[in-house]
Design an enzyme around this catalytic site. Sequence first.
Site, short mmCIF file in Angstrom:
data_model
loop_
_atom_site.label_atom_id
_atom_site.label_comp_id
_atom_site.label_asym_id
_atom_site.label_seq_id
_atom_site.Cartn_x
_atom_site.Cartn_y
_atom_site.Cartn_z
N ASP A 78 0.53 -0.70 0.16
CA ASP A 78 -0.16 -0.16 0.09
C ASP A 78 1.25 1.19 0.36
O ASP A 78 1.90 1.72 0.68
CB ASP A 78 -1.12 0.57 0.96
CG ASP A 78 -1.72 0.88 1.44
OD1 ASP A 78 -1.63 2.27 0.43
OD2 ASP A 78 -2.62 1.24 2.14
N VAL A 79 0.79 2.04 -0.83
CA VAL A 79 1.75 2.80 -1.22
C VAL A 79 1.74 3.82 -0.08
O VAL A 79 2.67 5.59 -0.05
CB VAL A 79 2.32 3.64 -2.87
CG1 VAL A 79 2.16 2.53 -3.03
CG2 VAL A 79 0.58 4.07 -3.05
N ASN A 105 3.92 5.15 -10.38
CA ASN A 105 2.64 5.09 -11.26
C ASN A 105 1.45 5.46 -10.76
O ASN A 105 0.92 6.13 -10.55
CB ASN A 105 2.63 4.36 -12.12
CG ASN A 105 1.27 4.07 -13.25
OD1 ASN A 105 0.81 4.64 -13.23
ND2 ASN A 105 0.59 2.94 -12.93
N TYR A 173 -6.68 16.52 -6.84
CA TYR A 173 -6.00 15.76 -7.92
C TYR A 173 -5.01 16.72 -8.35
O TYR A 173 -3.77 16.42 -9.17
CB TYR A 173 -6.82 15.65 -8.77
CG TYR A 173 -6.56 14.39 -9.64
CD1 TYR A 173 -5.79 13.10 -9.67
CD2 TYR A 173 -5.89 15.37 -11.36
CE1 TYR A 173 -5.24 12.96 -10.49
CE2 TYR A 173 -4.84 14.44 -12.08
CZ TYR A 173 -4.25 13.39 -12.20
OH TYR A 173 -4.44 12.65 -12.80
N LYS A 177 -0.76 16.41 -8.52
CA LYS A 177 0.02 16.33 -9.27
C LYS A 177 1.12 18.34 -9.33
O LYS A 177 2.37 17.71 -10.28
CB LYS A 177 -0.79 16.52 -10.69
CG LYS A 177 -1.29 15.40 -10.67
CD LYS A 177 -0.88 14.16 -10.76
CE LYS A 177 -1.49 12.77 -10.55
NZ LYS A 177 -0.10 11.72 -10.57
#
Length: 268
Positions: A78-79, A105, A173, A177
């Site tokens: 789990d990142v 990714n 989001y 980013k």
Amino acid sequence: MSASTPESKPASSPALPRALPRIAAVTGAGSGIGRATAIALARNGFTVALIGRRLEPLLDTQEAIGLTGGEAQPFTADVTDADSVEHAFAQIAQRFGRLDVLFNNAGRNAGAVPLEDYELDLWNDVVATNLTGVFLCARAAYRQMKAQSPQGGRIINNGSISAHSPRPNTIAYTATKHAVTGITRSIALEGRAHNIACGQIDIGNAATPLTERMNKGVLQADGRLAPEARMDVEHVANAVVHMATLPPEANILDMTIMATTMPFVGRG
């Protein structure tokens, strides 16, 4: 009759060192861009460590790679969890001995939610995956690349064209980013001393299950719902392979790959 002279033998040449296998790790390797890129990396000679939360999709990717003659190994993680990430990268180091490339990714979207309705829990979930997860995986890979011999490697972060221009109602989001771009530049700077390169690929409208909705229509800056062009995910995978296979003295700091006619340049 003179004694015969023993036949002289040519001096043996020193054995050439065997080329080290190239090891790449891909997060979010169970589907979409991650799966396509893992397969493309394996097709280009990399042994691939497949990282994701669920084992079954990783096994599907491993099977697809095996059908091409490539080699891959799944590692569940789990990142968003530091201990889980550290455990997975320790397993990768133990299994392969080194790490040459990380394609960072794994990420998530949250749909279109107006700012006044944006819940803190949703904000925290998006930040945990798209920002903290990128940091945790980059940190683990960086440590391995710095410690290994020969030293060095390459980290490729999956940004987004939202790192440059937002879609409506996507504050978490978009913010994450933009932040990934800061992570990329920081690693590119700090990695110089240790032969660690870092670059970012900003992707617009790759055709995956997550972008199916674009065929029907997505919210535009002027309030319209409009369908958007998509591109084959293989183009993204091949672009990442190009970044991954550059020689150590070269780096693509930023790459934008997008569906040609999508509304990004002059968006809205």
